[in-house]
Design an enzyme around this catalytic site. Structure first.
Site, PDB file in Angstrom:
ATOM      1  CG  LEU A   1      10.309 -17.315   4.995  1.00 42.18           C
ATOM      2  CD1 LEU A   1      11.027 -16.759   6.225  1.00 42.18           C
ATOM      3  CD2 LEU A   1       8.984 -16.606   4.795  1.00 42.18           C
TER       4      LEU A   1
ATOM      5  CG  HIS B   1       8.341 -14.358   2.090  1.00 47.34           C
ATOM      6  ND1 HIS B   1       8.641 -15.499   1.389  1.00 47.34           N
ATOM      7  CD2 HIS B   1       7.003 -14.348   2.252  1.00 47.34           C
ATOM      8  CE1 HIS B   1       7.514 -16.168   1.141  1.00 47.34           C
ATOM      9  NE2 HIS B   1       6.512 -15.498   1.650  1.00 47.34           N
TER      10      HIS B   1
ATOM     11  CG  LEU C   1       1.951  -3.888  -4.098  1.00 50.26           C
ATOM     12  CD1 LEU C   1       2.309  -2.633  -4.897  1.00 50.26           C
ATOM     13  CD2 LEU C   1       0.617  -3.681  -3.380  1.00 50.26           C
TER      14      LEU C   1
HETATM   15  P1  AMP Z   1       2.898 -15.886   1.503  1.00 44.55           P
HETATM   16  O1  AMP Z   1       3.935 -16.510   2.379  1.00 44.55           O
HETATM   17  O2  AMP Z   1       2.928 -16.368   0.087  1.00 44.55           O
HETATM   18  O3  AMP Z   1       1.514 -15.883   2.126  1.00 44.55           O
HETATM   19  O4  AMP Z   1       3.299 -14.352   1.385  1.00 44.55           O
HETATM   20  C1  AMP Z   1       3.519 -13.545   2.513  1.00 44.55           C
HETATM   21  C2  AMP Z   1       3.641 -12.109   2.052  1.00 44.55           C
HETATM   22  O5  AMP Z   1       4.716 -12.008   1.129  1.00 44.55           O
HETATM   23  C3  AMP Z   1       2.373 -11.615   1.320  1.00 44.55           C
HETATM   24  O6  AMP Z   1       2.125 -10.274   1.687  1.00 44.55           O
HETATM   25  C4  AMP Z   1       2.773 -11.730  -0.128  1.00 44.55           C
HETATM   26  O7  AMP Z   1       2.069 -10.830  -0.971  1.00 44.55           O
HETATM   27  C5  AMP Z   1       4.256 -11.375  -0.057  1.00 44.55           C
HETATM   28  N1  AMP Z   1       4.946 -11.909  -1.240  1.00 44.55           N
HETATM   29  C6  AMP Z   1       4.884 -13.167  -1.746  1.00 44.55           C
HETATM   30  N2  AMP Z   1       5.622 -13.259  -2.881  1.00 44.55           N
HETATM   31  C7  AMP Z   1       6.154 -12.035  -3.102  1.00 44.55           C
HETATM   32  C8  AMP Z   1       7.002 -11.483  -4.102  1.00 44.55           C
HETATM   33  N3  AMP Z   1       7.449 -12.211  -5.117  1.00 44.55           N
HETATM   34  N4  AMP Z   1       7.347 -10.181  -4.004  1.00 44.55           N
HETATM   35  C9  AMP Z   1       6.912  -9.405  -2.971  1.00 44.55           C
HETATM   36  N5  AMP Z   1       6.106  -9.876  -1.983  1.00 44.55           N
HETATM   37  C10 AMP Z   1       5.729 -11.165  -2.043  1.00 44.55           C
END
Ligand code: AMP
Length: 283
Positions: free
Chosen positions: A33, A37, A150
């Site tokens: 994380l 996140h 996004l």
């Molecule tokens: P992940 O753990 O990469 O599958 O991401 C989990 C959630 O966090 C997904 O909805 C991603 O789009 C969001 N997320 C990942 N990186 C970012 C970021 N830099 N800014 C905002 N949301 C993010």
């Protein structure tokens, strides 16, 4: 914070929340994380009585085995952060708990109009895997609201469509991309980059931002803007472009003219690490 690892436990917990009419905010993640996140979790905390975060590295959404195996993990550190953020429940199941013996029978959903461009053709099976796991997680956690970044813009649109099309009673909330000071979108995969690779990776956001300014100031066309971005990205020999697309942000159809609402979406490889990012603006 309670850590639940089985489907039975999460269902029992959610059922007791429903009986006491508590609202549930849900943030699905694959762990490792970061502040991106955390921004989703903060918003979920503000808007709901209870916040559930899941950590599950979903094998179905990886079209490349080595990408799956190398996906960064550190659940101990993740748990400390989640506690600090006052998350109520961490749902952190094993793969066998989620798929059992059903992996061979998995249902494959497609949303054709949103799966023509960007990551869908370059990662075959990826969104089918996302739709499958997100549907399961929604069924376990029965959230009132679910929060998505996004940065994964196509995923956000596809999940919104899943929920609208199949009538899940869930509000999908999209949150802007959280970036490092140098503009690089935060991503768990950034941990696999060297300091030199990071320097190269900053070209993604820099090229998109410069293209946005260029498009707004000069009357120009899509091909010129694409060439402009390509030149910046390929100024590093370390970068391989997976795709570079200029689309309508609502339909994800290719734009013919550089006017109205614009989405620039980019995926690149630096060595074997795949990074994506996008910006949206109006010309
Ligand atoms: P992940 O753990 O990469 O599958 O991401 C989990 C959630 O966090 C997904 O909805 C991603 O789009 C969001 N997320 C990942 N990186 C970012 C970021 N830099 N800014 C905002 N949301 C993010």
């Amino acid at each position: 914070m309670e850590v639940l690892q089985t489907v039975e436990e999460i269902r029992r917990y959610v059922s007791s929340l429903k009986k006491s009419q508590k609202t549930i905010g849900f943030v699905p993640t694959m762990g490792f994380l970061h502040d991106g996140h955390a921004s989703l979790i903060d918003r979920a905390k503000k808007e709901n009585d209870t916040t559930i975060v899941s950590i599950f590295v979903n094998p179905l959404q990886f079209n490349n085995l080595s990408d799956f195996e190398k996906y960064p993990k550190n659940e101990e550190v993740d748990r400390l952060l989640l506690k600090k953020l006052n998350v109520d429940i961490l749902f952190s199941p094993q793969t066998s708990e989620i798929f059992g013996s059903f992996q061979d029978n998995k249902i494959e959903m497609k949303i054709p109009s949103l799966m023509r461009n960007l990551c869908a053709p370059t990662r075959p099976g990826h969104f089918e895997g996302v739709l499958h796991i997100v549907s399961k997680l929604f069924n376990y956690t029965l959230p009132n609201r679910a929060y998505f970044g996004l940065k994964d813009y196509q995923q956000y649109l596809i999940i919104k469509e899943l929920v609208n099309n199949l009538s899940f009673p869930i509000e999908i909330i999209g949150m802007e991309t959280i970036r490092e000071k140098n503009g690089l979108a935060m991503s768990s995969r950034n941990s696999r980059l060297s300091p030199e690779d990071i320097e190269d990776a900053t070209l993604i956001y820099r090229s998109m931002s410069m293209a946005k300014d260029y498009a707004k100031k000069k009357s120009t066309n899509i091909n010129v803007v694409k060439e402009f971005i390509k030149e910046i990205l390929l100024s590093s020999k370390n970068i391989k472009i997976d795709y570079l697309e200029i689309l309508d942000p609502l339909t994800l159809e290719e734009k013919e003219e550089l006017s109205g609402n614009i989405l620039i979406g980019i995926a690149i490889f630096i060595k074997d690490v795949r990074l994506i990012d996008n910006i949206r603006f109006e010309v």
